[in-house]
Design an enzyme around this catalytic site. Structure first.
Site, PDB file in Angstrom:
ATOM      1  N   TRP A  34      26.890 -12.755  71.181  1.00 55.58           N
ATOM      2  CA  TRP A  34      26.870 -12.497  69.592  1.00 55.58           C
ATOM      3  C   TRP A  34      25.544 -13.110  69.265  1.00 55.58           C
ATOM      4  O   TRP A  34      25.460 -14.444  69.036  1.00 55.58           O
ATOM      5  CB  TRP A  34      28.013 -12.703  69.073  1.00 55.58           C
ATOM      6  CG  TRP A  34      28.297 -12.445  67.712  1.00 55.58           C
ATOM      7  CD1 TRP A  34      28.628 -11.487  67.239  1.00 55.58           C
ATOM      8  CD2 TRP A  34      27.793 -13.274  66.414  1.00 55.58           C
ATOM      9  NE1 TRP A  34      28.668 -11.188  65.749  1.00 55.58           N
ATOM     10  CE2 TRP A  34      28.031 -12.258  65.114  1.00 55.58           C
ATOM     11  CE3 TRP A  34      27.291 -14.511  66.240  1.00 55.58           C
ATOM     12  CZ2 TRP A  34      27.764 -12.785  64.066  1.00 55.58           C
ATOM     13  CZ3 TRP A  34      27.202 -14.931  64.936  1.00 55.58           C
ATOM     14  CH2 TRP A  34      27.498 -14.223  63.638  1.00 55.58           C
ATOM     15  N   LYS A  43      35.500 -11.652  67.524  1.00 54.08           N
ATOM     16  CA  LYS A  43      36.829 -11.863  67.623  1.00 54.08           C
ATOM     17  C   LYS A  43      37.190 -13.313  67.074  1.00 54.08           C
ATOM     18  O   LYS A  43      37.926 -13.544  66.396  1.00 54.08           O
ATOM     19  CB  LYS A  43      37.695 -11.759  68.804  1.00 54.08           C
ATOM     20  CG  LYS A  43      39.154 -12.001  68.569  1.00 54.08           C
ATOM     21  CD  LYS A  43      39.813 -10.843  67.743  1.00 54.08           C
ATOM     22  CE  LYS A  43      41.152 -11.001  67.694  1.00 54.08           C
ATOM     23  NZ  LYS A  43      41.756 -10.158  66.483  1.00 54.08           N
ATOM     24  N   LYS A  82      40.382  -4.347  56.387  1.00 54.81           N
ATOM     25  CA  LYS A  82      40.831  -3.503  57.606  1.00 54.81           C
ATOM     26  C   LYS A  82      39.693  -2.350  57.666  1.00 54.81           C
ATOM     27  O   LYS A  82      39.076  -2.167  58.521  1.00 54.81           O
ATOM     28  CB  LYS A  82      42.139  -3.114  57.612  1.00 54.81           C
ATOM     29  CG  LYS A  82      42.967  -3.938  58.442  1.00 54.81           C
ATOM     30  CD  LYS A  82      42.785  -4.408  59.737  1.00 54.81           C
ATOM     31  CE  LYS A  82      42.199  -5.748  59.793  1.00 54.81           C
ATOM     32  NZ  LYS A  82      42.311  -7.043  59.463  1.00 54.81           N
ATOM     33  N   HIS A 112      39.717  -4.804  33.779  1.00 55.84           N
ATOM     34  CA  HIS A 112      38.366  -5.540  33.300  1.00 55.84           C
ATOM     35  C   HIS A 112      37.113  -5.276  34.266  1.00 55.84           C
ATOM     36  O   HIS A 112      36.651  -6.451  34.408  1.00 55.84           O
ATOM     37  CB  HIS A 112      39.107  -7.112  33.621  1.00 55.84           C
ATOM     38  CG  HIS A 112      40.310  -7.421  32.871  1.00 55.84           C
ATOM     39  ND1 HIS A 112      40.375  -7.625  31.406  1.00 55.84           N
ATOM     40  CD2 HIS A 112      41.488  -7.557  33.071  1.00 55.84           C
ATOM     41  CE1 HIS A 112      41.647  -7.919  31.018  1.00 55.84           C
ATOM     42  NE2 HIS A 112      42.354  -7.658  32.185  1.00 55.84           N
ATOM     43  N   ASN A 114      27.590 -20.754  74.727  1.00 50.74           N
ATOM     44  CA  ASN A 114      28.161 -20.481  73.391  1.00 50.74           C
ATOM     45  C   ASN A 114      28.235 -21.293  72.293  1.00 50.74           C
ATOM     46  O   ASN A 114      28.793 -22.415  72.516  1.00 50.74           O
ATOM     47  CB  ASN A 114      29.826 -19.744  73.853  1.00 50.74           C
ATOM     48  CG  ASN A 114      30.590 -19.399  72.426  1.00 50.74           C
ATOM     49  OD1 ASN A 114      29.765 -19.052  71.568  1.00 50.74           O
ATOM     50  ND2 ASN A 114      31.581 -19.764  72.188  1.00 50.74           N
ATOM     51  N   GLY A 115      27.538 -21.161  71.282  1.00 53.37           N
ATOM     52  CA  GLY A 115      27.323 -21.817  70.249  1.00 53.37           C
ATOM     53  C   GLY A 115      25.953 -22.108  69.522  1.00 53.37           C
ATOM     54  O   GLY A 115      25.226 -21.113  69.914  1.00 53.37           O
ATOM     55  N   GLU A 139      43.718  -7.302  52.208  1.00 54.20           N
ATOM     56  CA  GLU A 139      43.807  -7.142  53.767  1.00 54.20           C
ATOM     57  C   GLU A 139      43.628  -5.654  54.037  1.00 54.20           C
ATOM     58  O   GLU A 139      42.723  -5.466  55.274  1.00 54.20           O
ATOM     59  CB  GLU A 139      45.076  -7.603  54.415  1.00 54.20           C
ATOM     60  CG  GLU A 139      45.356  -7.594  55.802  1.00 54.20           C
ATOM     61  CD  GLU A 139      44.306  -8.177  56.568  1.00 54.20           C
ATOM     62  OE1 GLU A 139      43.420  -8.868  56.166  1.00 54.20           O
ATOM     63  OE2 GLU A 139      43.982  -7.571  58.070  1.00 54.20           O
ATOM     64  N   CYS A 153      29.836 -16.206  71.472  1.00 48.68           N
ATOM     65  CA  CYS A 153      29.747 -15.420  72.852  1.00 48.68           C
ATOM     66  C   CYS A 153      30.944 -15.798  73.665  1.00 48.68           C
ATOM     67  O   CYS A 153      31.563 -16.478  73.517  1.00 48.68           O
ATOM     68  CB  CYS A 153      28.413 -15.947  73.497  1.00 48.68           C
ATOM     69  SG  CYS A 153      26.957 -16.070  72.203  1.00 48.68           S
ATOM     70  N   ARG A 156      34.340 -11.121  72.114  1.00 47.26           N
ATOM     71  CA  ARG A 156      33.830 -12.268  71.538  1.00 47.26           C
ATOM     72  C   ARG A 156      32.564 -11.952  70.872  1.00 47.26           C
ATOM     73  O   ARG A 156      31.968 -13.012  70.173  1.00 47.26           O
ATOM     74  CB  ARG A 156      34.058 -13.491  72.491  1.00 47.26           C
ATOM     75  CG  ARG A 156      35.257 -13.735  72.898  1.00 47.26           C
ATOM     76  CD  ARG A 156      35.049 -14.963  74.181  1.00 47.26           C
ATOM     77  NE  ARG A 156      34.700 -16.373  73.390  1.00 47.26           N
ATOM     78  CZ  ARG A 156      35.458 -17.135  72.684  1.00 47.26           C
ATOM     79  NH1 ARG A 156      36.648 -16.750  72.636  1.00 47.26           N
ATOM     80  NH2 ARG A 156      34.702 -18.129  72.003  1.00 47.26           N
ATOM     81  N   GLU A 190      35.960  -3.493  57.954  1.00 46.17           N
ATOM     82  CA  GLU A 190      35.177  -4.108  59.075  1.00 46.17           C
ATOM     83  C   GLU A 190      35.457  -3.094  60.365  1.00 46.17           C
ATOM     84  O   GLU A 190      34.464  -3.289  61.159  1.00 46.17           O
ATOM     85  CB  GLU A 190      36.003  -5.358  59.403  1.00 46.17           C
ATOM     86  CG  GLU A 190      37.450  -5.041  59.963  1.00 46.17           C
ATOM     87  CD  GLU A 190      38.166  -6.501  60.215  1.00 46.17           C
ATOM     88  OE1 GLU A 190      37.558  -7.402  60.641  1.00 46.17           O
ATOM     89  OE2 GLU A 190      39.188  -6.494  60.135  1.00 46.17           O
TER      90      GLU A 190
HETATM   91  C1  AGP Z   1      39.927 -10.022  60.652  1.00 44.48           C
HETATM   92  O1  AGP Z   1      40.469  -8.729  61.147  1.00 44.48           O
HETATM   93  C2  AGP Z   1      38.695 -10.360  61.049  1.00 44.48           C
HETATM   94  N1  AGP Z   1      38.570 -10.236  62.532  1.00 44.48           N
HETATM   95  C3  AGP Z   1      38.427 -12.024  60.750  1.00 44.48           C
HETATM   96  O2  AGP Z   1      38.488 -11.899  59.248  1.00 44.48           O
HETATM   97  C4  AGP Z   1      39.355 -12.992  61.027  1.00 44.48           C
HETATM   98  O3  AGP Z   1      40.760 -12.909  60.568  1.00 44.48           O
HETATM   99  C5  AGP Z   1      38.905 -14.343  60.762  1.00 44.48           C
HETATM  100  O4  AGP Z   1      37.615 -14.571  61.469  1.00 44.48           O
HETATM  101  C6  AGP Z   1      39.757 -15.716  61.117  1.00 44.48           C
HETATM  102  O5  AGP Z   1      39.941 -15.534  62.392  1.00 44.48           O
HETATM  103  P1  AGP Z   1      41.131 -16.742  63.089  1.00 44.48           P
HETATM  104  O6  AGP Z   1      42.309 -16.173  62.575  1.00 44.48           O
HETATM  105  O7  AGP Z   1      40.907 -16.560  64.413  1.00 44.48           O
HETATM  106  O8  AGP Z   1      40.809 -18.072  62.696  1.00 44.48           O
END
Ligand code: AGP
Length: 604
Positions: free
Chosen positions: A74, A599, A481, A500, A100-101, A477, A2, A27, A484
């Protein structure tokens, strides 16, 4: 994960809370709420959904007062609704709290408090903290908080205020980030620096086990026993424009376009002719037998990519693990291990736990982090910043590219230290590297072509991304992208592995993104592409411009300029990012704040 914000000072709190929450809602954005203390009572508005819902509701009410708390959620415990939105209260609605936590022992605490007669209204773990503080409150909020904190297990960054003590905010930090901003007009508290940009020039980063006692006249930082701690202040290095969209439709698109600058900046900071200098004593990199890289998500993909290059040119064995796996596997520690953790935010809970475990093993620890003074940056023995600037879009783009270049520079530095004879490639790399920003600009000029391809592909329900060798992690990756931000299922796979199993997926409906720039495995990728084509597969090739054989194998191609294959890893992500961005934007998805994501994943 959060976002929390607090203010106490000379100005009206509400506008500060609103602006801060808009900066923090990347966040987590399931719900949002604010409480402002006006004289002897709190005015509170909480709304499920995005910040806009809260802003709309706030237009209907006035909330004067110079003490305020805000929260963007969140959801971890309890549905997304108004009752579960923060701030949360004690029974008498005298103590307001944002958090937050995750409080891992909230259930037994809640049962104990219910037995004491406390009445709960929400399903959250956070509300338990407010009632626990109430149970210790005897007219001194700070003391009540200090008594409650040792009972909490789990992670928290919290802020609490009482209408009985209208000139005070108490904040505490354990495993979730918390920053104090010092300004002429008062004091700010926030989850991270983005909320303080243009507000507070000086900041203090709280550590685990610290409490901030904020009054209008000043502040104190204490430990959980109430003993005063002396802390250094840091200057806030980011400016307002860095956290604004500057005319782009989304932060993600702005950050995609910032990538040439990110490369230039890291070249400038870390290279001098054909040497790499991280401003870290050379001895730190000596006497290493093994490197263990630990990270999550996109950062993990950067680690996988680094493994290929470090092993190939520096000759040091590398293992790469996701942080959540590393921290629970029975890892066999080897004495001369360099532990490298990669994290854009520097706050990811699993990666931080992995770092702390590595320190218990006695490893040398190196953090590669984007956010300065973040927890991981401060706890590792050494830190190498990736200099991408603030990345607001939840989907990582420029931060990923910054991780790639810094990791490749690390590979070169280790080569210089561990190889008796420098390979010819070593010197070529520095020459080629300087061309990468220009090559990225050339690819960006192709954005309209990629956008029209996205128009065509946006209806697909599945994608397969294929790559080999050092570009295989880019296939992972590219798939991440897309999924997500567009919510379309996508899978990254090693090209040689397709036979395979996944080849069974191939039909004319399934777009196959084949990453095949010039390099040692280009011919092998061509074979894989022909296997796909033989089954009516629809191939979109990310290929080196002018490669006519590959063009014939593909339904469509996105060309990238020629570069040595290690450097091509910095070109390939760009078309993959743009493709994902345009597909998601055309589907009307919230590109910067995809559903269910946040994030910085500061909880397990
Ligand atoms: C990547 O697009 C995502 N938002 C997520 O996988 C991110 O890379 C992952 O949570 C790691 O975050 P960080 O690099 O802040 O540790």
């Amino acid at each position: 994960m959060c976002g929390i914000i607090g203010y106490l000072g000379k100005k009206d709190a509400l506008p500060i809370l609103e602006k801060g929450l808009e900066r923090l809602d990347y966040r987590g954005y399931d719900s949002a709420g604010v409480s402002v203390l006006d004289g002897g009572s709190f005015n509170t508005v909480k709304k499920p959904g995005r910040m806009d819902n809260l802003k709309e509701a706030l237009k209907q009410t006035s909330m004067p007062g110079s003490l305020g708390l805000g929260h963007t959620r969140w959801a971890t415990h309890g549905e997304v609704n108004e009752v579960n939105a923060h701030p949360h209260w004690d029974c008498r609605q005298e103590i307001a709290l944002v958090h937050n936590g995750i409080i891992e022992n909230y259930r037994p605490l809640k049962e104990m408090l219910i037995k004491q007669g406390h009445v709960f209204v929400s399903e959250t773990d956070t509300e338990v903290i407010a009632h626990l503080i109430e149970s210790y409150y005897e007219g001194d909020l700070e003391q009540a908080v200090l008594k409650a904190l040792p009972q909490l297990q789990g992670s928290y960054a919290l802020m609490v205020a009482s209408k009985k003590e209208p000139d005070k905010i108490i904040a505490a930090r354990m495993l979730s980030p918390l920053i104090l901003g010092i300004a002429k007009d008062g004091y700010y508290l926030a989850s991270d620096a983005t909320a303080l940009v243009d507000e507070a020039a000086l900041v203090i980063y709280l550590e685990d086990g610290e409490v901030a006692v904020i009054r209008k006249q000043g502040f104190e930082i204490k430990d959980f026993k109430g003993l005063i701690k002396s802390k250094t202040t840091s200057a806030l290095s980011w400016s307002g424009p860095a956290v604004d969209k500057k005319g782009f439709a989304h932060f993600m698109l702005k950050e995609i376009y910032e990538q040439p600058e990110v490369i230039k900046k890291n070249i400038e900071i870390y290279t001098e002719k054909d040497t790499v200098d991280f401003s870290i004593d050379q001895r730190f990199f000596q006497d290493i037998d093994r490197i263990t890289i630990v990270a999550c998500g996109t950062a993990y993909h950067a680690g996988l990519l680094a493994e290929y290059m470090i092993e190939e040119i520096a000759g040091i064995p590398v293992t790469v693990d996701t942080s959540s796996e590393f921290r629970y596997r029975n890892f066999v520690p080897e004495a001369k291990t360099l532990f490298v953790c990669i994290s854009q935010s520097g706050e990811t809970a699993d990666t931080l736990a992995g770092l702390r475990l590595a320190k218990e093993f006695g490893f040398k620890t190196l953090a590669m982090v984007n956010v300065e003074n973040s927890t991981i940056a401060r706890e590792a023995d050494k830190v190498i910043y990736t200099n991408a600037g603030p990345e607001i879009g939840v989907a990582s783009t420029k931060a990923y590219l910054s991780q790639i270049i810094v990791l490749q520079l690390l590979a070169l530095k280790l080569t210089h230290l561990y190889r008796k004879q420098l390979p010819g490639f070593y010197y070529r790399y520095f020459t080629e590297l300087k061309k990468i920003p220009l090559y990225l600009e050339k690819i960006l000029a192709e954005a309209p072509v990629i956008e029209s391809l996205a128009e065509e592909l946006q209806k697909a329900s599945n994608f397969l991304y294929l790559g080999r060798g050092i570009n295989y992690p880019n296939a992972l990756e590219g798939a991440l992208k897309l999924k997500e931000i567009s919510y379309i299922h996508a899978e990254g796979y090693a090209g040689g592995e397709m036979k395979h199993g996944p080849i069974a997926l191939i039909d004319k409906e399934l777009p196959v993104i084949a990453i095949s720039p010039a390099g040692r495995v280009r011919d092998k990728m061509l074979s894989n592409m022909l296997e796909v084509k033989a089954r009516q597969g629809k191939i979109v090739g990310i290929i080196t411009e002018g490669d006519s054989d590959l063009m014939q194998a593909c339904y469509k191609t996105i060309p990238v300029p020629f570069a040595e294959e290690h450097l091509s890893t910095m070109l390939v992500p760009l078309p993959l990012q743009l493709l994902a961005y345009y597909i998601a934007a055309k589907k009307g998805c919230d590109v910067d704040k995809p559903r269910n994501l946040a994030k910085s994943v500061t909880v397990e």
